[in-house]
Scaffold this motif. Sequence first.
Motif, PDB file in Angstrom:
ATOM      1  N   ASP A 154      -2.552  -0.245  -8.500  1.00 44.73           N
ATOM      2  CA  ASP A 154      -3.063   1.098  -8.200  1.00 44.73           C
ATOM      3  C   ASP A 154      -1.952   2.140  -8.220  1.00 44.73           C
ATOM      4  O   ASP A 154      -2.202   3.321  -8.491  1.00 44.73           O
ATOM      5  CB  ASP A 154      -3.748   1.115  -6.830  1.00 44.73           C
ATOM      6  N   ALA A 155      -0.704   1.688  -7.923  1.00 44.38           N
ATOM      7  CA  ALA A 155       0.439   2.605  -7.903  1.00 44.38           C
ATOM      8  C   ALA A 155       1.147   2.678  -9.255  1.00 44.38           C
ATOM      9  O   ALA A 155       2.186   3.335  -9.372  1.00 44.38           O
ATOM     10  CB  ALA A 155       1.427   2.184  -6.821  1.00 44.38           C
ATOM     11  N   GLY A 156       0.589   1.997 -10.261  1.00 46.83           N
ATOM     12  CA  GLY A 156       1.158   2.086 -11.600  1.00 46.83           C
ATOM     13  C   GLY A 156       2.087   0.956 -11.986  1.00 46.83           C
ATOM     14  O   GLY A 156       2.742   1.022 -13.036  1.00 46.83           O
ATOM     15  N   TYR A 157       2.157  -0.098 -11.165  1.00 41.05           N
ATOM     16  CA  TYR A 157       3.007  -1.250 -11.481  1.00 41.05           C
ATOM     17  C   TYR A 157       2.164  -2.351 -12.128  1.00 41.05           C
ATOM     18  O   TYR A 157       1.140  -2.767 -11.582  1.00 41.05           O
ATOM     19  CB  TYR A 157       3.669  -1.801 -10.217  1.00 41.05           C
ATOM     20  N   ARG A 164       6.889  -0.427 -13.589  1.00 37.07           N
ATOM     21  CA  ARG A 164       6.108   0.812 -13.545  1.00 37.07           C
ATOM     22  C   ARG A 164       5.899   1.325 -14.968  1.00 37.07           C
ATOM     23  O   ARG A 164       6.836   1.406 -15.748  1.00 37.07           O
ATOM     24  CB  ARG A 164       6.814   1.856 -12.686  1.00 37.07           C
ATOM     25  N   GLN A 167       0.817  -1.210   0.000  1.00 37.23           N
ATOM     26  CA  GLN A 167       0.000   0.000   0.000  1.00 37.23           C
ATOM     27  C   GLN A 167       0.858   1.270   0.000  1.00 37.23           C
ATOM     28  O   GLN A 167       0.343   2.364  -0.243  1.00 37.23           O
ATOM     29  CB  GLN A 167      -0.943  -0.005   1.202  1.00 37.23           C
ATOM     30  N   GLN A 168       2.164   1.105   0.250  1.00 37.01           N
ATOM     31  CA  GLN A 168       3.094   2.230   0.194  1.00 37.01           C
ATOM     32  C   GLN A 168       3.669   2.424  -1.204  1.00 37.01           C
ATOM     33  O   GLN A 168       4.483   3.316  -1.425  1.00 37.01           O
ATOM     34  CB  GLN A 168       4.271   1.989   1.162  1.00 37.01           C
ATOM     35  N   HIS A 202       2.847   3.743  -3.888  1.00 40.01           N
ATOM     36  CA  HIS A 202       2.765   5.051  -4.538  1.00 40.01           C
ATOM     37  C   HIS A 202       3.922   5.963  -4.127  1.00 40.01           C
ATOM     38  O   HIS A 202       4.197   6.967  -4.796  1.00 40.01           O
ATOM     39  CB  HIS A 202       1.429   5.731  -4.209  1.00 40.01           C
ATOM     40  N   ASN A 203       4.631   5.586  -3.042  1.00 35.42           N
ATOM     41  CA  ASN A 203       5.795   6.357  -2.604  1.00 35.42           C
ATOM     42  C   ASN A 203       7.094   5.859  -3.242  1.00 35.42           C
ATOM     43  O   ASN A 203       8.134   6.501  -3.110  1.00 35.42           O
ATOM     44  CB  ASN A 203       5.938   6.290  -1.087  1.00 35.42           C
ATOM     45  N   TRP A 204       7.042   4.704  -3.883  1.00 36.78           N
ATOM     46  CA  TRP A 204       8.257   4.105  -4.410  1.00 36.78           C
ATOM     47  C   TRP A 204       8.695   4.803  -5.697  1.00 36.78           C
ATOM     48  O   TRP A 204       7.860   5.236  -6.501  1.00 36.78           O
ATOM     49  CB  TRP A 204       8.043   2.614  -4.699  1.00 36.78           C
ATOM     50  N   GLN A 205      10.001   4.856  -5.884  1.00 38.00           N
ATOM     51  CA  GLN A 205      10.571   5.386  -7.124  1.00 38.00           C
ATOM     52  C   GLN A 205      11.148   4.270  -7.995  1.00 38.00           C
ATOM     53  O   GLN A 205      11.597   4.529  -9.114  1.00 38.00           O
ATOM     54  CB  GLN A 205      11.667   6.407  -6.796  1.00 38.00           C
TER      55      GLN A 205
END
Length: 442
Positions: free
Chosen positions: A413-416, A441, A384-385, A387-390
Amino acid sequence: MVKLFSATHKKNTKQPKAIEVIIDGINHQGHGVARHQGKVCFVEGALPGETWRAKVVEDKKHFIQAQGLKCLTASADRQTPPCKWAETCGGCQLQHMQPQAQITAKQSFVEGLFSKVKLHTLPWQTNLQGDDLHYRNRVRLAAWYEGKQDKLHIGFRQKRSKKLVAVDRCLLAAKPFETILSALRLQLDSLKDKKYVQHVELHQVDPWSIIVLRVAQPCCREDIQRLTQFSEQNNCVVFVQSGTSPALPIDGVARELSYSILGLKMHFELADFIQVNHQMNQQMIEQAISWLDLQPSDKVLDLFCGSGNFSLPISQHCQFVAGIEGSESAVQRAQHNAQTNQLKNCQFSTKNLAEQAELKQINWGEYDKILLDPSRDGAALLCQQAHNWQANSVLYIACDANSLVRDSQFLDDAGYKISKIALVDMFPHTAHVETMALFKRV
């Protein structure tokens, strides 16, 4: 005195209903899955493509649990189990199915789980496979002392029972134990204090075949002498563990335990968690390095890193690896392994990856690639974190397909998106499904 009337309850003489079903898959327990009158029906021992007459054991609102009575149409993938205890022992669930068919069925099972979240086409790669027998470097057997007969039994739990199936061999245990186990069963039954034996562990740590006896109280001198003679005759090493004390070799000789991976020497203790299938572990690490497409400038984050099983081999292909693990002893082992292999681009720390506060301490923007290898519970809070990953790549190694599917939704949901996926045949002849999935990503 007044005699009160008590109605007698009629016994339920209704016979269980027999049904006929066509099996179209297997579930997470290795049971056959069919459909009957709009309900999912599970039949233990049935294979995909087979037709069965089965007895309804439980008829619930959404599913039926049935017991197979007769296979009306057998699958071409059905085989005679190689083990004579396969039908009663709870250790294996799929010995009646040819090994390649097991892989096909497990892949279909994973596809079915992903289809529930509207992902119907998966980018499957070649599944990783190795030997289907004698692949386990560690096996644990239960012990049961039968007081009336003054007899000690060792074996595995029966299916759906706490009772024991006494065995004198296991086809999944490392090859050296094929003969040792039979002799060990007789030797343990001859011990003076055999009633205190609780568990037996078999460890193949080349060049040693190690037997660990877990006992309720320390062995007497007479039993130590018998076990010493046994170890000499069978070319093995016997350890004894009493209570909470560490396991100690009865010959008093300290041994350095390790396994080799891609030129690295990985030290461990008998109580440590390591992969029990060395052949598949090596293939899995090689594939991780390949899929992550590691570059000399990459900084990699290894979550649930254990004692460095992935971190250390990966560190040879990138600039830096940070490993995070919840077990302090595992982190200490990882640090020791990095030092003994002279790897200076690794850093390990202890964090509870199921705690929000500790996840906030991680500098997510520092890493180009992430590898996570969680337990069966998966890594819901962690993912769930995302979206913070680069990181541009995330490699998820899952020992529970349901957890992988759930966590993949957070990554999505985070684009992966899933770029590659494959099964790892870590435990042939069992229902266990190990999966590797690479997310990119987009």
